[in-house]
Every structure is written in structure tokens, then in C-alpha cells.
Design a protein around this motif. Structure first.
Motif, PDB file in Angstrom:
ATOM      1  N   TYR A  15       0.839  -1.199   0.000  1.00  0.00           N
ATOM      2  CA  TYR A  15       0.000   0.000   0.000  1.00  0.00           C
ATOM      3  C   TYR A  15       0.877   1.253   0.000  1.00  0.00           C
ATOM      4  O   TYR A  15       0.667   2.181  -0.785  1.00  0.00           O
ATOM      5  CB  TYR A  15      -0.914   0.000   1.227  1.00  0.00           C
ATOM      6  CG  TYR A  15      -1.729   1.252   1.377  1.00  0.00           C
ATOM      7  CD1 TYR A  15      -2.960   1.380   0.729  1.00  0.00           C
ATOM      8  CD2 TYR A  15      -1.281   2.310   2.146  1.00  0.00           C
ATOM      9  CE1 TYR A  15      -3.715   2.531   0.848  1.00  0.00           C
ATOM     10  CE2 TYR A  15      -2.023   3.472   2.270  1.00  0.00           C
ATOM     11  CZ  TYR A  15      -3.236   3.572   1.625  1.00  0.00           C
ATOM     12  OH  TYR A  15      -3.974   4.731   1.738  1.00  0.00           O
ATOM     13  N   LEU A  19       1.097   4.274  -2.921  1.00  0.00           N
ATOM     14  CA  LEU A  19       0.803   5.670  -2.592  1.00  0.00           C
ATOM     15  C   LEU A  19       2.022   6.552  -2.840  1.00  0.00           C
ATOM     16  O   LEU A  19       1.912   7.632  -3.428  1.00  0.00           O
ATOM     17  CB  LEU A  19       0.329   5.785  -1.140  1.00  0.00           C
ATOM     18  CG  LEU A  19      -0.051   7.171  -0.637  1.00  0.00           C
ATOM     19  CD1 LEU A  19      -1.136   7.813  -1.491  1.00  0.00           C
ATOM     20  CD2 LEU A  19      -0.481   7.097   0.831  1.00  0.00           C
ATOM     21  N   TYR A  22       2.646   7.176  -6.598  1.00  0.00           N
ATOM     22  CA  TYR A  22       1.717   8.165  -7.141  1.00  0.00           C
ATOM     23  C   TYR A  22       2.138   9.581  -6.731  1.00  0.00           C
ATOM     24  O   TYR A  22       2.180  10.488  -7.566  1.00  0.00           O
ATOM     25  CB  TYR A  22       0.278   7.899  -6.680  1.00  0.00           C
ATOM     26  CG  TYR A  22      -0.649   8.994  -7.130  1.00  0.00           C
ATOM     27  CD1 TYR A  22      -1.140   9.012  -8.427  1.00  0.00           C
ATOM     28  CD2 TYR A  22      -0.989  10.041  -6.282  1.00  0.00           C
ATOM     29  CE1 TYR A  22      -1.964  10.042  -8.868  1.00  0.00           C
ATOM     30  CE2 TYR A  22      -1.811  11.076  -6.707  1.00  0.00           C
ATOM     31  CZ  TYR A  22      -2.292  11.068  -8.000  1.00  0.00           C
ATOM     32  OH  TYR A  22      -3.088  12.101  -8.435  1.00  0.00           O
ATOM     33  N   ARG A  94      -8.249   5.476   4.035  1.00  0.00           N
ATOM     34  CA  ARG A  94      -7.135   4.858   3.311  1.00  0.00           C
ATOM     35  C   ARG A  94      -7.548   4.130   2.041  1.00  0.00           C
ATOM     36  O   ARG A  94      -6.738   3.957   1.144  1.00  0.00           O
ATOM     37  CB  ARG A  94      -6.371   3.924   4.235  1.00  0.00           C
ATOM     38  CG  ARG A  94      -7.052   2.613   4.499  1.00  0.00           C
ATOM     39  CD  ARG A  94      -6.280   1.677   5.430  1.00  0.00           C
ATOM     40  NE  ARG A  94      -5.048   1.226   4.856  1.00  0.00           N
ATOM     41  CZ  ARG A  94      -3.842   1.439   5.380  1.00  0.00           C
ATOM     42  NH1 ARG A  94      -3.715   2.078   6.514  1.00  0.00           N
ATOM     43  NH2 ARG A  94      -2.781   1.007   4.791  1.00  0.00           N
ATOM     44  N   ASN A  97      -8.783   6.076  -3.796  1.00  0.00           N
ATOM     45  CA  ASN A  97      -7.621   6.060  -4.690  1.00  0.00           C
ATOM     46  C   ASN A  97      -6.598   7.119  -4.268  1.00  0.00           C
ATOM     47  O   ASN A  97      -6.916   8.055  -3.524  1.00  0.00           O
ATOM     48  CB  ASN A  97      -8.042   6.204  -6.158  1.00  0.00           C
ATOM     49  CG  ASN A  97      -8.681   7.534  -6.463  1.00  0.00           C
ATOM     50  OD1 ASN A  97      -8.174   8.585  -6.097  1.00  0.00           O
ATOM     51  ND2 ASN A  97      -9.808   7.498  -7.141  1.00  0.00           N
ATOM     52  N   ALA A  98      -5.375   6.935  -4.719  1.00  0.00           N
ATOM     53  CA  ALA A  98      -4.259   7.797  -4.302  1.00  0.00           C
ATOM     54  C   ALA A  98      -4.514   9.260  -4.651  1.00  0.00           C
ATOM     55  O   ALA A  98      -4.189  10.153  -3.869  1.00  0.00           O
ATOM     56  CB  ALA A  98      -2.954   7.312  -4.925  1.00  0.00           C
ATOM     57  N   ILE A 101      -6.726  10.704  -2.043  1.00  0.00           N
ATOM     58  CA  ILE A 101      -6.003  10.878  -0.778  1.00  0.00           C
ATOM     59  C   ILE A 101      -5.201  12.169  -0.804  1.00  0.00           C
ATOM     60  O   ILE A 101      -5.263  12.974   0.125  1.00  0.00           O
ATOM     61  CB  ILE A 101      -5.100   9.667  -0.486  1.00  0.00           C
ATOM     62  CG1 ILE A 101      -5.959   8.462  -0.105  1.00  0.00           C
ATOM     63  CG2 ILE A 101      -4.099   9.983   0.627  1.00  0.00           C
ATOM     64  CD1 ILE A 101      -5.190   7.170   0.045  1.00  0.00           C
TER      65      ILE A 101
END
Length: 122
Positions: A15, A19, A22, A94, A97-98, A101
């Protein structure tokens, strides 16, 4: 303008890697990124790093006892959008999608009065 120092601590390495990739691809000029998968390495970093702007930790990492400077804004990644153990302005869901976030992080920073320039605003 200089980049913001962002640290992310998450015990889920896959994970965290996704992240981080990205963020570096899309916001590499906005953030200077440091990533941690253990509490021990996070604590070592925090004891040495005087100027951290933003910290994001997963829900297995400590939150209240972190040795943070007053200028550091800390956020917690939560597993459910309804989990309001701290306060809504310090929690990020969490499993979105990135992109969402990072956008949520930027919105919350701006709402707190911190102006952030992304590479798209140059």
C-alpha cells in the motif's frame, strides 16, 4: 517555492509503495517524501528530522505520543470513513484512490490555513 516534507508510515508495504509512487509521479515538486514501514524507523526519523511539514500514519502506528514539532501536521489513515476516533480534519480514509487521498490532504491543509503549491500551479 521549496517542497514540503511529507512522511508516510504504514505497515502495509505494498500500500505504501503504491501511494508513494503516485505522490512522486504527480506531486514530486510539491513534496519531499520519506516512507516508513515500522514504528522504530519512523521514531528514528522523527528524532532527527527537525522540519517535517506533514506526517501520515496508519492506524497501527502511534499517534498521540509522536515527537512532532509544532509546525508538523499529523494525519491518521483510517480503515472506515465513519471512524472518527480523533477528529475528521485529521483523518483520511485509506481505501480511496491515491489521487483522492492527496487531494483530501491538500484540501485539509488549505482549510487549516497552509497554502500549498502543486506542480500544476507553477
Amino acid at each position: 517555492m521549496s517542497s514540503l516534507k511529507l512522511a508516510i508510515a504504514d505497515t502495509n508495504e505494498l500500500y505504501l509503495r503504491g501511494l508513494a509512487e503516485y505522490i512522486m509521479e504527480e506531486y514530486g515538486q510539491t513534496f519531499e517524501l520519506a516512507c516508513f514501514t515500522t514504528e522504530e524507523t519512523l521514531m528514528q526519523y522523527l528524532s532527527k528530522e527537525a522540519e517535517l511539514d506533514i506526517l501520515i500514519v496508519d492506524n497501527t502506528m502511534p499517534y498521540h505520543d509522536l515527537p512532532l514539532q509544532n509546525s508538523t501536521t499529523a494525519f491518521r489513515l483510517v480503515d472506515t470513513p465513519e471512524n472518527k476516533t480523533l477528529s475528521p480534519d485529521r483523518e483520511i480514509y485509506r481505501y480511496q484512490n491515491a489521487k483522492s487521498i492527496v487531494q483530501e490532504l491538500l484540501r485539509k491543509q488549505e482549510a487549516a490555513g497552509r497554502q500549498i503549491y502543486t506542480k500544476k500551479e507553477k
